[in-house]
Scaffold this motif. Structure first.
Motif, PDB file in Angstrom:
ATOM      1  N   PRO A 106       0.789  -1.233   0.000  1.00 49.48           N
ATOM      2  CA  PRO A 106       0.000   0.000   0.000  1.00 49.48           C
ATOM      3  C   PRO A 106       0.820   1.281   0.000  1.00 49.48           C
ATOM      4  O   PRO A 106       0.332   2.329  -0.427  1.00 49.48           O
ATOM      5  CB  PRO A 106      -0.821  -0.117   1.294  1.00 49.48           C
ATOM      6  N   ASN A 107       2.081   1.223   0.483  1.00 54.51           N
ATOM      7  CA  ASN A 107       2.855   2.459   0.582  1.00 54.51           C
ATOM      8  C   ASN A 107       3.560   2.833  -0.719  1.00 54.51           C
ATOM      9  O   ASN A 107       4.133   3.925  -0.823  1.00 54.51           O
ATOM     10  CB  ASN A 107       3.899   2.345   1.696  1.00 54.51           C
ATOM     11  N   ILE A 108       3.527   1.971  -1.736  1.00 47.17           N
ATOM     12  CA  ILE A 108       4.123   2.313  -3.030  1.00 47.17           C
ATOM     13  C   ILE A 108       3.145   3.195  -3.789  1.00 47.17           C
ATOM     14  O   ILE A 108       2.041   2.760  -4.127  1.00 47.17           O
ATOM     15  CB  ILE A 108       4.479   1.053  -3.836  1.00 47.17           C
ATOM     16  N   LYS A 109       3.556   4.433  -4.044  1.00 45.21           N
ATOM     17  CA  LYS A 109       2.664   5.400  -4.670  1.00 45.21           C
ATOM     18  C   LYS A 109       2.467   5.127  -6.157  1.00 45.21           C
ATOM     19  O   LYS A 109       1.393   5.339  -6.705  1.00 45.21           O
ATOM     20  CB  LYS A 109       3.212   6.824  -4.489  1.00 45.21           C
ATOM     21  N   ARG A 110       3.530   4.699  -6.825  1.00 42.60           N
ATOM     22  CA  ARG A 110       3.435   4.346  -8.240  1.00 42.60           C
ATOM     23  C   ARG A 110       4.281   3.110  -8.498  1.00 42.60           C
ATOM     24  O   ARG A 110       5.359   2.956  -7.920  1.00 42.60           O
ATOM     25  CB  ARG A 110       3.924   5.485  -9.147  1.00 42.60           C
ATOM     26  N   LEU A 111       3.790   2.259  -9.377  1.00 41.82           N
ATOM     27  CA  LEU A 111       4.540   1.085  -9.808  1.00 41.82           C
ATOM     28  C   LEU A 111       4.413   1.008 -11.325  1.00 41.82           C
ATOM     29  O   LEU A 111       3.484   0.404 -11.855  1.00 41.82           O
ATOM     30  CB  LEU A 111       3.993  -0.184  -9.146  1.00 41.82           C
ATOM     31  N   ASP A 112       5.338   1.650 -12.002  1.00 40.49           N
ATOM     32  CA  ASP A 112       5.300   1.737 -13.460  1.00 40.49           C
ATOM     33  C   ASP A 112       6.060   0.585 -14.102  1.00 40.49           C
ATOM     34  O   ASP A 112       6.988   0.031 -13.515  1.00 40.49           O
ATOM     35  CB  ASP A 112       5.910   3.049 -13.948  1.00 40.49           C
TER      36      ASP A 112
END
Length: 434
Positions: free
Chosen positions: A285-291
């Protein structure tokens, strides 16, 4: 392309700098061998971030840009723009335009910008912590990856000579191990107050002890700073996950250049493990973006839509909002291989047109679903067949196609299976030289 009111101004040297995989401090990631582009050699020197940013070379570059004067060290961007390609300078300006709600690029830049809005201040750093990497990707070299050293020992001599002679290609430069020094890392922590963003690259940064040292320190002194980690996500142990859990603005750009056997040919690693790691990270949940960062090349251009569709299912599974649209936590980014023997532009024209037609049709559907925006579509379409070798002219096309043929034959022995068996466009081109 936009009509640029400023031909030579760039935001980057006013807000930070880059440390490249050779340990050279340079103004941005669009680096060259121009000596004016290098502000410090961190393999041999002990400079801090303040020494570099406020040093004579960076100050001189900013002074020229403040007058919109041409900076010879920045010729890579000028040359790309003259050919209709997307330069690093324009990418950054576009992001500024969105952030500041500007109507045109560089609208906020005037003759007094140094005294008003754009007084130099370190806000952003892009750091290659080392050139240590566990992979040896098909489009890479030992400048960026120590993993290439062993692999290229089996490269045929005639391929090596052609590769090393290519203008601007640094594989011909002898490998020198580089690891970012602890005193430089400490200077980041000492000056953390004004910093807004740190992009961390490699090599493979999650293998680097100094990288983890910095990340752990940031959890204590500024856990909300924006961190962007460009990683192959092959190695994400529990210690790393524990550090991630304490960072409040963590963004990961996963370098994934295909799915299935295409990925395994390009990167030489088990795709099932990558898929497992990606799924695991997507649920934090703490990963703001996963591109997903995909470097398109002649080796994987046939696999672009399969890659998008594969990872799109995770987007929909984890981040579909109540109105049916997708959360912007996820996205795709495209780059392209810069060397002509790896460039999809050398494919046969008929195959290029087929790929382009399919790509445009399928990406347009994603724009309609608000997964991609129009600008991403335009950029992706431009990248697919606006090859870098066209900047040098097209006279040596046959030469690079022959080298591509020999390179694939060699890489097939390294990977243990034939790229031709999974890529019809590659097979069609190679038939010309059988």
């Amino acid at each position: 392309m936009e009509n640029y009111s400023k031909k030579h101004f760039c935001y980057l040297p006013f807000e930070g700098f880059t440390v490249d995989p050779r340990g050279k401090a340079i103004p941005c990631p669009a680096w060259t061998d121009n000596p004016d582009m290098m502000f410090a050699d961190l393999r041999t020197g002990n400079e801090t971030i303040n020494d570099i940013f406020h040093g004579k070379k960076m100050s001189s570059m900013r002074k020229m840009m403040s007058r919109d004067q041409k900076v010879e060290a920045c010729s890579v961007c000028y040359r790309k723009e003259s050919k209709g390609l997307l330069s690093q300078r324009i990418k950054v300006a576009r992001r500024k335009r969105v952030q500041k709600q500007l109507q045109t690029l560089f609208e906020d830049v005037d003759n007094k910008f140094l005294k008003v809005e754009h007084k130099p201040k370190i806000k952003s750093l892009e750091l290659n912590f080392s050139n240590q990497c566990n992979l040896a990707c098909a489009m890479c070299n030992h400048t960026h990856s120590s993993g290439w050293l062993k692999q290229e020992q089996t490269m045929p001599t005639h391929i090596r000579k052609l590769r090393d002679a290519y203008p601007g290609f640094l594989a011909g430069v002898p490998f020198e191990q580089y690891i970012l020094k602890r005193n430089f890392v400490d200077s980041i922590i000492d000056n953390i107050e004004g910093l807004e963003q740190i992009m961390i690259k490699g090599g493979e940064p999650l293998y680097d002890k100094n990288c983890l040292y910095l990340l752990e320190a940031l959890t204590k002194v500024k856990p909300d700073i924006k961190i962007i980690i460009v990683s192959n996500i092959t190695h994400v142990p529990q210690r790393t996950l524990d550090i991630f859990a304490k960072l409040q603005n963590l963004n990961i750009n996963a370098s994934i250049d295909g799915v299935g056997k295409t990925y395994e040919w390009v990167r030489g690693f088990d795709f099932a493990k990558i898929n497992e790691n990606y799924q695991m990270l997507s649920q934090l949940p703490n990963i703001k973006r996963l591109d997903v960062n995909m470097c398109t090349s002649i080796y994987n251009i046939h696999n672009v839509m399969d890659t998008i569709n594969h990872f799109l299912k995770y987007f929909k599974l984890n981040y579909k909002k109540s109105d049916g649209t997708l959360d912007k936590k996820y996205s795709f980014a495209f780059g392209f291989a810069g060397e002509p023997w790896s460039d999809q532009g050398i494919l046969l024209d008929e195959d290029k047109q087929d790929i382009l037609k399919t790509f445009k049709r399928d990406i347009t559907k994603l724009v309609d679903q608000h997964i991609f925006n129009e600008q991403q579509l335009q950029d992706a379409m431009r990248l697919q067949f606006a090859p870098s070798h066209m900047m040098l002219g097209n006279k040596e096309l046959d030469k690079w196609r022959k080298m591509f043929y020999d390179y694939v034959v060699w890489m097939n022995t390294v990977r243990g299976f034939d790229l031709r068996s999974i890529s019809k466009p590659v097979d069609n081109l190679m038939r010309m030289y059988d």
